[in-house]
Design a protein around this motif. Structure first.
Motif, short mmCIF file in Angstrom:
data_model
loop_
_atom_site.label_atom_id
_atom_site.label_comp_id
_atom_site.label_asym_id
_atom_site.label_seq_id
_atom_site.Cartn_x
_atom_site.Cartn_y
_atom_site.Cartn_z
N TYR A 31 14.08 19.12 -41.31
CA TYR A 31 14.15 17.83 -40.64
C TYR A 31 15.56 17.29 -40.51
N ASN A 36 12.85 14.02 -37.98
CA ASN A 36 12.15 14.69 -36.89
C ASN A 36 12.29 16.28 -37.19
N PRO A 37 11.13 17.11 -36.87
CA PRO A 37 11.41 18.44 -37.00
C PRO A 37 12.54 18.96 -36.52
N PHE A 38 12.94 20.00 -37.08
CA PHE A 38 14.36 20.65 -36.52
C PHE A 38 14.16 22.18 -36.78
N GLN A 58 10.87 22.19 -32.51
CA GLN A 58 10.07 21.06 -32.95
C GLN A 58 8.62 21.84 -33.57
N GLU A 59 8.23 23.03 -33.08
CA GLU A 59 7.04 23.48 -33.52
C GLU A 59 7.10 23.70 -35.31
#
Length: 81
Positions: A31, A36-38, A58-59
């Motif tokens: 993240y 946020n997802p990285f 992002q997935e």
């Protein structure tokens, strides 16, 4: 991560908080500093480079994603060679 980079090697100074359950060899979710997802990568807490990012995006991906990539690579080589 404290700092974002698209380089696969993430050094200790670039890491923020690491989950207490993460152990050597685990595929972990990465993240950014805002949460946020990285991406995803392989973690080893005692290595000079403790995180190797294998996927940027992002997935949420798991081991099955990488197995699928290996199957695709093998199929490509078998068809091409």
């Amino acid at each position: 991560m404290k700092y974002w980079s698209f380089h696969p090697c993430i050094f200790p100074a670039m890491l923020g908080t690491v989950s207490s359950g993460a152990k050597a060899g685990d595929l972990i979710h990465v993240y950014d500093k805002e949460g946020n997802p990285f991406g995803a990568g392989i973690y080893h807490p005692r290595a000079r480079v403790p995180l190797r990012v294998l996927y940027h995006g992002q997935e949420t991906v798991g081991e099955d994603y990488f197995l699928q990539l290996l199957d695709q690579a093998l199929e490509l080589r078998l068809q091409t060679l």
